[in-house]
Design an enzyme around this catalytic site. Structure first.
Site, PDB file in Angstrom:
ATOM      1  N   TYR A  13       0.881  -1.273   0.103  1.00 45.62           N
ATOM      2  CA  TYR A  13       0.005   0.101  -0.063  1.00 45.62           C
ATOM      3  C   TYR A  13       0.654   1.343   0.021  1.00 45.62           C
ATOM      4  O   TYR A  13       0.595   2.245  -0.335  1.00 45.62           O
ATOM      5  CB  TYR A  13      -0.848   0.135   1.357  1.00 45.62           C
ATOM      6  CG  TYR A  13      -2.277  -0.719   1.099  1.00 45.62           C
ATOM      7  CD1 TYR A  13      -1.891  -2.177   0.970  1.00 45.62           C
ATOM      8  CD2 TYR A  13      -3.083   0.094   1.133  1.00 45.62           C
ATOM      9  CE1 TYR A  13      -3.236  -3.015   1.007  1.00 45.62           C
ATOM     10  CE2 TYR A  13      -4.623  -0.716   1.084  1.00 45.62           C
ATOM     11  CZ  TYR A  13      -4.787  -2.153   1.025  1.00 45.62           C
ATOM     12  OH  TYR A  13      -5.681  -2.682   0.891  1.00 45.62           O
TER      13      TYR A  13
ATOM     14  N   LYS B 270       3.779 -15.307   3.147  1.00 43.69           N
ATOM     15  CA  LYS B 270       4.258 -16.260   1.965  1.00 43.69           C
ATOM     16  C   LYS B 270       5.626 -16.333   1.896  1.00 43.69           C
ATOM     17  O   LYS B 270       6.458 -15.838   1.040  1.00 43.69           O
ATOM     18  CB  LYS B 270       3.611 -15.231   0.835  1.00 43.69           C
ATOM     19  CG  LYS B 270       3.801 -16.069  -0.678  1.00 43.69           C
ATOM     20  CD  LYS B 270       2.768 -17.272  -0.756  1.00 43.69           C
ATOM     21  CE  LYS B 270       2.759 -18.077  -1.956  1.00 43.69           C
ATOM     22  NZ  LYS B 270       2.050 -19.192  -2.065  1.00 43.69           N
TER      23      LYS B 270
ATOM     24  N   ASP C  10     -11.915  -9.623   4.371  1.00 43.19           N
ATOM     25  CA  ASP C  10     -13.244  -9.626   3.667  1.00 43.19           C
ATOM     26  C   ASP C  10     -13.742 -10.874   3.869  1.00 43.19           C
ATOM     27  O   ASP C  10     -14.894 -11.262   3.973  1.00 43.19           O
ATOM     28  CB  ASP C  10     -13.171  -9.224   2.509  1.00 43.19           C
ATOM     29  CG  ASP C  10     -13.399  -7.834   2.050  1.00 43.19           C
ATOM     30  OD1 ASP C  10     -13.117  -6.797   3.021  1.00 43.19           O
ATOM     31  OD2 ASP C  10     -13.859  -7.391   0.921  1.00 43.19           O
TER      32      ASP C  10
ATOM     33  N   ASP D 160      -6.059  -7.203   4.328  1.00 45.27           N
ATOM     34  CA  ASP D 160      -7.243  -6.705   3.535  1.00 45.27           C
ATOM     35  C   ASP D 160      -7.942  -7.822   3.138  1.00 45.27           C
ATOM     36  O   ASP D 160      -9.361  -7.883   3.230  1.00 45.27           O
ATOM     37  CB  ASP D 160      -6.861  -5.753   2.411  1.00 45.27           C
ATOM     38  CG  ASP D 160      -7.838  -5.228   1.437  1.00 45.27           C
ATOM     39  OD1 ASP D 160      -8.904  -4.676   2.278  1.00 45.27           O
ATOM     40  OD2 ASP D 160      -7.814  -5.137   0.513  1.00 45.27           O
TER      41      ASP D 160
ATOM     42  N   ASP E 269      -2.042 -18.592   1.231  1.00 47.00           N
ATOM     43  CA  ASP E 269      -2.917 -19.465   0.218  1.00 47.00           C
ATOM     44  C   ASP E 269      -3.549 -20.459   1.215  1.00 47.00           C
ATOM     45  O   ASP E 269      -4.924 -20.812   1.255  1.00 47.00           O
ATOM     46  CB  ASP E 269      -2.393 -19.857  -0.893  1.00 47.00           C
ATOM     47  CG  ASP E 269      -1.156 -20.591  -0.569  1.00 47.00           C
ATOM     48  OD1 ASP E 269      -0.402 -20.679   0.485  1.00 47.00           O
ATOM     49  OD2 ASP E 269      -0.591 -21.206  -1.553  1.00 47.00           O
TER      50      ASP E 269
HETATM   51  C1  IPM Z   1     -10.442  -1.522   3.828  1.00 51.94           C
HETATM   52  C2  IPM Z   1     -10.735  -1.033   2.458  1.00 51.94           C
HETATM   53  C3  IPM Z   1      -9.614   0.010   2.142  1.00 51.94           C
HETATM   54  C4  IPM Z   1      -8.380  -1.048   2.348  1.00 51.94           C
HETATM   55  C5  IPM Z   1      -9.798   0.812   0.792  1.00 51.94           C
HETATM   56  C6  IPM Z   1     -10.816   1.395   0.789  1.00 51.94           C
HETATM   57  C7  IPM Z   1      -8.405   1.546   0.745  1.00 51.94           C
HETATM   58  O1  IPM Z   1     -10.828  -2.017   1.510  1.00 51.94           O
HETATM   59  O2  IPM Z   1     -10.437  -0.952   4.898  1.00 51.94           O
HETATM   60  O3  IPM Z   1     -10.247  -2.742   4.157  1.00 51.94           O
HETATM   61  O4  IPM Z   1      -7.919  -1.535   1.060  1.00 51.94           O
HETATM   62  O5  IPM Z   1      -7.557  -0.834   3.168  1.00 51.94           O
HETATM   63 MN    MN Z   2     -10.785  -3.912   2.530  1.00 51.17          MN
END
Ligand code: IPM
Ligand code: MN
Length: 362
Positions: free
Chosen positions: A139, A185, A245, A241, A217
């Site tokens: 990032y 990794k 999710d 990240d 993975d």
């Molecule tokens: C999160 C989001 C952010 C990230 C984006 C919006 C920059 O996906 O907080 O997980 O990638 O950190």
């Molecule tokens: Mn995210």
């Protein structure tokens, strides 16, 4: 306490309003005094002042005790280069505040195990926290950019950056099931080899905690085959990240998940979900992730476990009563709007708080 509210884009506005409502209603019970101020960020800020992270916002956040953020992102800015986009504003906010450890808890609410994309028997009992490094890795690594026919980003970590976030993970695990799974990794990346060696070294300071390593993975696979095996997952920025999710949606909806970013000058609290432009402005969004983020603020910044607990219990009660937000409701079934959800959670949280008070009075 001074709280900066950055509602941002899309459903960020609606869900943050409900989080503030819940905080305002339970504050008097715990003798908490909040001074809220609202500031621009993301696409909304680009539209109004041409900058996704205005100086005014930066200054106000740095003067606050905590920042409560909704969401950023809007399709109208999809063609901009990364740093000029709404998301670039969020990354600059994170850098300015300095919090490097992003805590993302994900657990099976008993009332929701049937809503998980996983089989009930696989998902039941899941209760984990992902500790995501938030200020390093791909990032932010330099150099980055585009050249003739190519583009590049840099993955870079220093031992100091790894060590400080690893310590947070071990601390979190010491209050839980005492297992840290460090995800990397290391069979391919130098940064991951440094990561692994550093985490091993930090682990020596925490003899009561078990440390294991998983390749990213394999971790992605274990999350869907055996999620209840995890306690604390410690990982770098981009892996965190992606995995968060995945962990979030196992609970039934991304809308449920909260996060806290700690370790810097000012703590930051935000739901894990995005701005969801497709449902924005329609009172359809699930505010529970934002409300649970406010509870994390009470826990980590205000150090008020009782108030945080009252909100967490209100969320459980709401779900146990069979109430569902639009994202969790079965097709065609009735559901609670964003504002009705916030109102009922506030009422349940106040009830839960008063019940504990009455109990102590006896
Ligand atoms: C999160 C989001 C952010 C990230 C984006 C919006 C920059 O996906 O907080 O997980 O990638 O950190
Ligand atoms: Mn995210």
């Amino acid at each position: 306490m001074k709280i900066a509210i950055l509602a941002g884009d899309g459903i960020g506005v609606e869900v943050t309003r409900e989080a503030v409502r819940v905080l305002l209603e339970i504050a008097p019970i715990y003798d908490l005094h909040f001074e809220f101020s609202e500031h621009l960020i993301g696409g909304d800020a680009i539209r109004r002042v041409g900058n996704p992270f205005p100086d005014e916002t930066r200054a106000a956040c740095l003067e606050s005790d905590a920042v409560l953020l909704g969401a950023v992102g809007s399709p109208e800015f999809d063609r901009l280069p990364p740093r000029e986009r709404p998301e670039g504003g969020l990354l600059r906010l994170r850098t300015a505040l300095g919090g490097f450890a992003n805590l993302r808890p994900s657990r099976a609410y008993p009332a929701l195990v049937g809503s998980s994309p996983l089989r009930e028997d696989v998902f039941a009992g899941t209760d984990m926290v992902i500790v995501r490094e938030l200020l390093g890795g791909l990032y932010f690594g330099e150099p980055r950019g585009t050249a003739e026919g190519e583009a590049f980003n840099t993955m870079r970590y220093s031992t100091d950056e790894v060590e400080r976030v690893a310590r947070v993970a071990f601390e979190v695990a010491s209050g839980r099931k005492k297992l840290v799974t460090s995800v990397d990794k290391a069979n391919v990346l130098e940064t991951s080899q440094l990561w692994r060696a550093t985490v091993e070294r930090v682990a020596k300071d925490y003899p009561g905690i078990t440390l294991e390593h998983l390749y990213v993975d394999a971790c992605a696979m274990h999350l869907v085959t055996n999620p209840s095996r995890f306690d604390v997952i410690l990982t770098e920025n981009l892996f965190g990240d992606i995995l968060s999710d995945e962990a979030a949606v196992l609970t039934g909806s991304l809308g449920m998940l909260a996060s806290a970013t700690i370790g810097g000058k000012v703590d930051l609290f935000e739901p894990v979900h995005g701005s969801a432009p497709d449902i924005a402005g329609r009172n359809l969004a699930n505010p529970l992730g934002a409300i649970a983020s406010a509870a994390m603020m009470l826990r980590y910044t205000c150090k008020n476990e009782g108030a945080a607990d009252a909100i967490d219990r209100a969320i459980t009660k709401f779900l146990d009563a069979g109430h569902r937000t639009a994202d969790l409701a079965k097709q065609g079934a009735p559901f609670f709007s964003t504002s009705d959800t916030g109102a009922l959670i506030a009422q349940f949280a106040v009830d839960a708080a008063n019940m504990v008070h009455a109990y102590h009075a006896v």
